[in-house]
Scaffold this motif. Sequence first.
Motif, short mmCIF file in Angstrom:
data_model
loop_
_atom_site.label_atom_id
_atom_site.label_comp_id
_atom_site.label_asym_id
_atom_site.label_seq_id
_atom_site.Cartn_x
_atom_site.Cartn_y
_atom_site.Cartn_z
N ASN A 269 0.75 -1.32 0.02
CA ASN A 269 0.24 -0.02 -0.03
C ASN A 269 0.97 1.30 0.10
N GLU A 270 2.01 1.26 0.00
CA GLU A 270 3.07 2.37 -0.07
C GLU A 270 3.57 2.31 -1.37
N THR A 271 3.22 1.36 -2.37
CA THR A 271 3.80 1.59 -3.76
C THR A 271 3.08 2.93 -4.36
N THR A 272 4.16 3.52 -5.22
CA THR A 272 3.73 4.61 -5.97
C THR A 272 3.97 4.57 -7.47
N ALA A 273 3.23 5.36 -8.13
CA ALA A 273 3.39 5.57 -9.51
C ALA A 273 3.89 6.94 -9.72
N ASN A 274 4.62 7.04 -11.13
CA ASN A 274 5.17 8.14 -11.40
C ASN A 274 4.33 8.74 -12.51
N LEU A 275 3.29 9.76 -11.91
CA LEU A 275 2.25 10.23 -12.87
C LEU A 275 2.89 11.36 -13.84
N GLN A 276 4.00 11.94 -13.57
CA GLN A 276 4.59 12.88 -14.25
C GLN A 276 5.34 12.67 -15.20
N ALA A 277 5.63 11.28 -15.30
CA ALA A 277 6.76 10.98 -16.51
C ALA A 277 6.15 9.73 -17.21
N PRO A 278 5.03 9.74 -17.77
CA PRO A 278 4.55 8.06 -18.33
C PRO A 278 5.25 7.72 -19.31
N ILE A 279 5.33 6.60 -19.56
CA ILE A 279 5.73 5.89 -20.66
C ILE A 279 4.75 5.76 -21.98
N VAL A 280 5.36 6.20 -23.08
CA VAL A 280 4.36 6.56 -24.11
C VAL A 280 5.02 5.54 -25.30
N LEU A 281 3.91 4.52 -25.67
CA LEU A 281 4.61 3.42 -26.73
C LEU A 281 3.46 3.55 -28.03
N ASN A 282 4.06 3.67 -29.13
CA ASN A 282 3.28 3.63 -30.50
C ASN A 282 3.45 2.22 -30.75
N MET A 283 2.34 1.54 -30.65
CA MET A 283 2.18 0.09 -31.09
C MET A 283 2.43 -0.06 -32.57
N SER A 284 2.16 0.77 -33.25
CA SER A 284 2.09 0.44 -34.87
C SER A 284 3.60 0.43 -35.41
N ASN A 285 4.62 1.12 -34.59
CA ASN A 285 5.98 1.09 -34.96
C ASN A 285 6.84 0.58 -33.93
N GLN A 286 6.58 0.20 -32.78
CA GLN A 286 7.16 -0.22 -31.80
C GLN A 286 8.10 0.85 -31.22
N LEU B 269 -0.26 4.53 -5.05
CA LEU B 269 -1.30 3.59 -5.95
C LEU B 269 -2.86 3.60 -5.20
N ILE B 270 -2.62 3.35 -4.06
CA ILE B 270 -3.53 2.81 -2.96
C ILE B 270 -3.58 4.21 -2.08
N PRO B 271 -4.67 5.14 -2.41
CA PRO B 271 -4.67 6.06 -1.44
C PRO B 271 -4.91 5.78 0.30
N SER B 272 -4.14 6.60 0.98
CA SER B 272 -4.41 6.02 2.32
C SER B 272 -5.73 6.34 2.77
N PRO B 273 -6.35 5.72 3.77
CA PRO B 273 -7.80 6.36 4.16
C PRO B 273 -8.06 7.76 4.88
N GLU B 274 -6.80 8.08 5.37
CA GLU B 274 -6.71 9.43 5.94
C GLU B 274 -7.03 10.54 4.82
N LEU B 275 -6.34 10.04 3.89
CA LEU B 275 -6.34 11.19 2.69
C LEU B 275 -7.65 11.25 1.89
#
Length: 146
Positions: free
Chosen positions: A102-119, A137-143
Amino acid sequence: MKVQTKFHGEVEIKEKDHFTFESGIPGFANEKKFALLPLEETPFIVLQSMKTREIAFIMSSPFEIFQNYEVKLSQDVISDLHIDSEKDVYIYVILTVRDPFNETTANLQAPIVLNMSNQLGKQFIMNSSNYSIRELLIPSPELEEE
């Protein structure tokens, strides 16, 4: 091509399944080829370096977890990845998996962008966004109560 991976051991990855990151990923400029490997029975996927076994990023689609998340690609990204159609674009965010989970975080400021048509792929740093590089990733109940 057989590749040693961080989480899956030795796997066969076809050339057509390689993604090229022409500029690498920030902090890993020499890593140009990656493959997507699902983490079975989870909503997560691994972006595995084709060159270095230890370089593997656990990722997730942000849109299922963060309902209001938006990415507006810059013209540079659209041009660099030769994007012709929105339907060819997949967006992932890199996770920093922690214990407890539950302390896992996501980097929302720097996403990975993939063009599936040309790899082609790129990490897109959204400098002008209000997104965090360490969004829970899982907001704490206090927030959630605020």
